[in-house]
Design a protein around this motif. Structure first.
Motif, PDB file in Angstrom:
ATOM      1  N   TYR A   1       0.824  -1.204   0.000  1.00  0.00           N
ATOM      2  CA  TYR A   1       0.000   0.000   0.000  1.00  0.00           C
ATOM      3  C   TYR A   1       0.860   1.257   0.000  1.00  0.00           C
ATOM      4  N   PHE A   2       1.974   1.222   0.717  1.00  0.00           N
ATOM      5  CA  PHE A   2       2.880   2.371   0.734  1.00  0.00           C
ATOM      6  C   PHE A   2       3.389   2.654  -0.675  1.00  0.00           C
ATOM      7  N   ASP A   3       3.829   1.618  -1.362  1.00  0.00           N
ATOM      8  CA  ASP A   3       4.359   1.763  -2.716  1.00  0.00           C
ATOM      9  C   ASP A   3       3.305   2.363  -3.645  1.00  0.00           C
ATOM     10  N   ASP A   4       2.085   1.852  -3.583  1.00  0.00           N
ATOM     11  CA  ASP A   4       1.006   2.381  -4.426  1.00  0.00           C
ATOM     12  C   ASP A   4       0.688   3.838  -4.082  1.00  0.00           C
ATOM     13  N   TYR A   5       0.664   4.160  -2.806  1.00  0.00           N
ATOM     14  CA  TYR A   5       0.241   5.474  -2.320  1.00  0.00           C
ATOM     15  C   TYR A   5       1.189   6.580  -2.759  1.00  0.00           C
ATOM     16  N   VAL A   6       2.508   6.303  -2.752  1.00  0.00           N
ATOM     17  CA  VAL A   6       3.480   7.373  -2.994  1.00  0.00           C
ATOM     18  C   VAL A   6       3.894   7.489  -4.454  1.00  0.00           C
ATOM     19  N   GLU A   7       3.295   6.717  -5.341  1.00  0.00           N
ATOM     20  CA  GLU A   7       3.680   6.805  -6.750  1.00  0.00           C
ATOM     21  C   GLU A   7       3.542   8.230  -7.256  1.00  0.00           C
ATOM     22  N   ILE A   8       4.587   8.714  -7.919  1.00  0.00           N
ATOM     23  CA  ILE A   8       4.737  10.084  -8.446  1.00  0.00           C
ATOM     24  C   ILE A   8       4.495  11.157  -7.386  1.00  0.00           C
ATOM     25  N   MET A   9       4.664  10.838  -6.112  1.00  0.00           N
ATOM     26  CA  MET A   9       4.605  11.822  -5.035  1.00  0.00           C
ATOM     27  C   MET A   9       5.901  12.624  -5.041  1.00  0.00           C
ATOM     28  N   PRO A  10       5.861  13.932  -4.741  1.00  0.00           N
ATOM     29  CA  PRO A  10       7.101  14.709  -4.633  1.00  0.00           C
ATOM     30  C   PRO A  10       8.071  14.059  -3.653  1.00  0.00           C
ATOM     31  N   LEU A  11       9.350  14.053  -4.011  1.00  0.00           N
ATOM     32  CA  LEU A  11      10.336  13.316  -3.245  1.00  0.00           C
ATOM     33  C   LEU A  11      10.464  13.800  -1.806  1.00  0.00           C
ATOM     34  N   GLU A  12      10.287  15.106  -1.578  1.00  0.00           N
ATOM     35  CA  GLU A  12      10.398  15.608  -0.199  1.00  0.00           C
ATOM     36  C   GLU A  12       9.287  15.054   0.689  1.00  0.00           C
ATOM     37  N   GLU A  13       8.122  14.785   0.115  1.00  0.00           N
ATOM     38  CA  GLU A  13       7.044  14.178   0.894  1.00  0.00           C
ATOM     39  C   GLU A  13       7.334  12.708   1.177  1.00  0.00           C
ATOM     40  N   ILE A  14       7.902  12.026   0.183  1.00  0.00           N
ATOM     41  CA  ILE A  14       8.283  10.630   0.415  1.00  0.00           C
ATOM     42  C   ILE A  14       9.344  10.546   1.505  1.00  0.00           C
ATOM     43  N   GLU A  15      10.302  11.472   1.496  1.00  0.00           N
ATOM     44  CA  GLU A  15      11.361  11.482   2.506  1.00  0.00           C
ATOM     45  C   GLU A  15      10.783  11.620   3.909  1.00  0.00           C
ATOM     46  N   ALA A  16       9.811  12.518   4.071  1.00  0.00           N
ATOM     47  CA  ALA A  16       9.212  12.730   5.386  1.00  0.00           C
ATOM     48  C   ALA A  16       8.490  11.468   5.856  1.00  0.00           C
ATOM     49  N   LEU A  17       7.757  10.824   4.960  1.00  0.00           N
ATOM     50  CA  LEU A  17       7.089   9.572   5.300  1.00  0.00           C
ATOM     51  C   LEU A  17       8.112   8.486   5.625  1.00  0.00           C
ATOM     52  N   ARG A  18       9.159   8.404   4.817  1.00  0.00           N
ATOM     53  CA  ARG A  18      10.208   7.400   5.026  1.00  0.00           C
ATOM     54  C   ARG A  18      10.816   7.512   6.418  1.00  0.00           C
ATOM     55  N   ASP A  19      11.153   8.725   6.823  1.00  0.00           N
ATOM     56  CA  ASP A  19      11.817   8.911   8.114  1.00  0.00           C
ATOM     57  C   ASP A  19      10.878   8.596   9.269  1.00  0.00           C
ATOM     58  N   ARG A  20       9.605   8.917   9.097  1.00  0.00           N
ATOM     59  CA  ARG A  20       8.634   8.592  10.153  1.00  0.00           C
ATOM     60  C   ARG A  20       8.403   7.082  10.225  1.00  0.00           C
ATOM     61  N   VAL A  21       8.377   6.417   9.077  1.00  0.00           N
ATOM     62  CA  VAL A  21       8.251   4.961   9.049  1.00  0.00           C
ATOM     63  C   VAL A  21       9.379   4.314   9.843  1.00  0.00           C
ATOM     64  N   PHE A  22      10.597   4.777   9.643  1.00  0.00           N
ATOM     65  CA  PHE A  22      11.745   4.207  10.354  1.00  0.00           C
ATOM     66  C   PHE A  22      11.595   4.394  11.858  1.00  0.00           C
ATOM     67  N   GLU A  23      11.128   5.562  12.282  1.00  0.00           N
ATOM     68  CA  GLU A  23      10.949   5.818  13.714  1.00  0.00           C
ATOM     69  C   GLU A  23       9.925   4.869  14.322  1.00  0.00           C
ATOM     70  N   VAL A  24       8.803   4.682  13.640  1.00  0.00           N
ATOM     71  CA  VAL A  24       7.747   3.807  14.163  1.00  0.00           C
ATOM     72  C   VAL A  24       8.212   2.350  14.140  1.00  0.00           C
ATOM     73  N   MET A  25       8.878   1.950  13.087  1.00  0.00           N
ATOM     74  CA  MET A  25       9.335   0.572  12.993  1.00  0.00           C
ATOM     75  C   MET A  25      10.350   0.218  14.070  1.00  0.00           C
ATOM     76  N   THR A  26      11.126   1.192  14.519  1.00  0.00           N
ATOM     77  CA  THR A  26      12.177   0.900  15.499  1.00  0.00           C
ATOM     78  C   THR A  26      11.782   1.211  16.940  1.00  0.00           C
ATOM     79  N   GLY A  27      10.547   1.740  17.167  1.00  0.00           N
ATOM     80  CA  GLY A  27      10.149   1.859  18.559  1.00  0.00           C
ATOM     81  C   GLY A  27       9.260   3.009  18.958  1.00  0.00           C
ATOM     82  N   GLU A  28       9.121   4.036  18.128  1.00  0.00           N
ATOM     83  CA  GLU A  28       8.297   5.174  18.531  1.00  0.00           C
ATOM     84  C   GLU A  28       6.811   4.848  18.423  1.00  0.00           C
ATOM     85  N   SER A  29       6.023   5.492  19.287  1.00  0.00           N
ATOM     86  CA  SER A  29       4.575   5.287  19.273  1.00  0.00           C
ATOM     87  C   SER A  29       3.925   6.153  18.201  1.00  0.00           C
ATOM     88  N   VAL A  30       2.804   5.679  17.706  1.00  0.00           N
ATOM     89  CA  VAL A  30       2.064   6.404  16.676  1.00  0.00           C
ATOM     90  C   VAL A  30       1.189   7.462  17.331  1.00  0.00           C
TER      91      VAL A  30
END
Length: 341
Positions: free
Chosen positions: A82-111
């Motif tokens: 779903y992530f891959d489908d959602y970000v298709e042709i999304m501006p790269l700066e928006e993908i970067e922000a999502l990417r960094d938040r994904v890493f935080e949640v995956m490694t321990g931060e609460s949503v």
């Protein structure tokens, strides 16, 4: 009557094993979509329910018989797709922000309560893996692989999708091995078998080459399965068959043959490495089992495309990304998939 375009189905020297949990998560998939993926929009939600995506995890982990072990793997498969489908042709700066938040949640931060539901799925999967005994070093490895999937896969691929251009073959293979998400998804072997491969073994050049090979084989496998959809797509042109067709000016039939030859060469290399692994000492059996499951993933995913009943690669499978409209161009031919002897 439309002309018929025959597409060969890849074949492998490895077994297909049906999963005992093939239908275990059909109902909960609908619940997850309704509760945590409503931000995708009602039409995308409806289409996802018809794609049988949750079954991919069962197909690719056929030796797993414990539903509690498979459940977070199913979550991962869905949120990666779903992530891959959602970000298709999304501006790269928006993908970067999502990417960094994904890493935080995956490694321990609460949503946070105001965040989109995909993060809740990531947080819950992490908690379930920990409850099932997966160590922190594996959690961090898995999260790093997902970060690389986004950075070296999705974001690099997006540059070519947006510009509607093609890279060289060598660059394509580097990007596609990441953008298919299979190096990241390969981490699901560890919880599926109930053992986290030690970091020094995971980083060994032989294991890393195995992971690249199984990822690029699956990427080319996917390019065959999805070719009709991508030929009809307004934006999704990142396919090795189309690459050969457009950059080397080959006929479509020649492009199919060249892509399959490359695929088969990678299959041969993976099999040869698997038959001559290094000495991993006390973890030899675990390393061999890990490599065995990379091959199972290849074979069993190949069957999912053609026998699961998925609608993902048919016209009704088009999903609307956040930016742009995922439309379909009319095609003047029909596609028929042919099993090879």
């Amino acid at each position: 009557m439309k002309e018929e375009l025959q597409i060969p189905i890849p074949k492998y020297p490895w077994a297909y094993i049906p999963s005992p949990l093939m239908f275990a998560f059909d109902e909960i998939e609908k619940q997850w979509i309704e509760e945590d993926y409503a931000y995708l929009g009602p039409e995308s939600m409806r289409r996802y329910i018809n794609q049988n995506l949750v079954k991919v995890s069962a197909y690719m982990s056929p030796t797993t018989s414990n539903p509690d072990m498979l459940k977070p793997i199913c979550r991962f498969l869905l949120y990666e797709t779903y992530f891959d489908d959602y970000v298709e042709i999304m501006p790269l700066e928006e993908i970067e922000a999502l990417r960094d938040r994904v890493f935080e949640v995956m490694t321990g931060e609460s949503v946070r309560p105001d965040e989109i539901g995909i993060f809740r799925q990531m947080e819950q999967a992490r908690k379930e893996w920990i409850a099932n005994g997966m160590p922190q070093f594996w959690i961090e490895r898995m999260a790093k692989s997902f970060w690389e999937f986004i950075t070296y896969g999705i974001m690099e691929e997006s540059r070519f999708k947006i510009s509607k251009t093609y890279p060289t073959l060598a660059r394509f293979l580097l990007i596609r091995s990441r953008s298919i998400g299979q190096i990241a998804y390969g981490n699901m072997i560890d919880p599926a078998v109930g053992f986290a491969l030690p970091e020094d073994i995971y980083q060994h050049p032989a294991i890393q080459r195995v992971l690249f090979l199984h990822a690029i084989i699956i990427a080319i496998q996917n390019d065959f399965a999805s070719i009709r959809k991508e030929m009809a797509s307004e934006s999704d042109n990142f396919n090795i068959i189309l690459l050969f067709h457009h950059t080397e000016h080959l006929s479509f039939e020649e492009s199919l043959a060249k892509a399959m030859k490359l695929h088969d060469d990678f299959v041969t290399e993976l099999e040869e490495i698997s038959q001559c692994l290094p000495d991993f000492g006390a973890y030899q059996k675990e390393a061999e089992n890990y490599v065995y499951h990379t091959k199972l993933m290849v074979t069993c995913l190949n069957e999912w495309y053609y026998i699961s009943g998925t609608k993902r690669y048919e016209p009704e499978g088009f999903i609307t990304p956040k930016y742009g409209v995922q439309g379909e161009k009319p095609l003047d031919f029909e596609v028929k998939y042919i099993r090879q002897d």
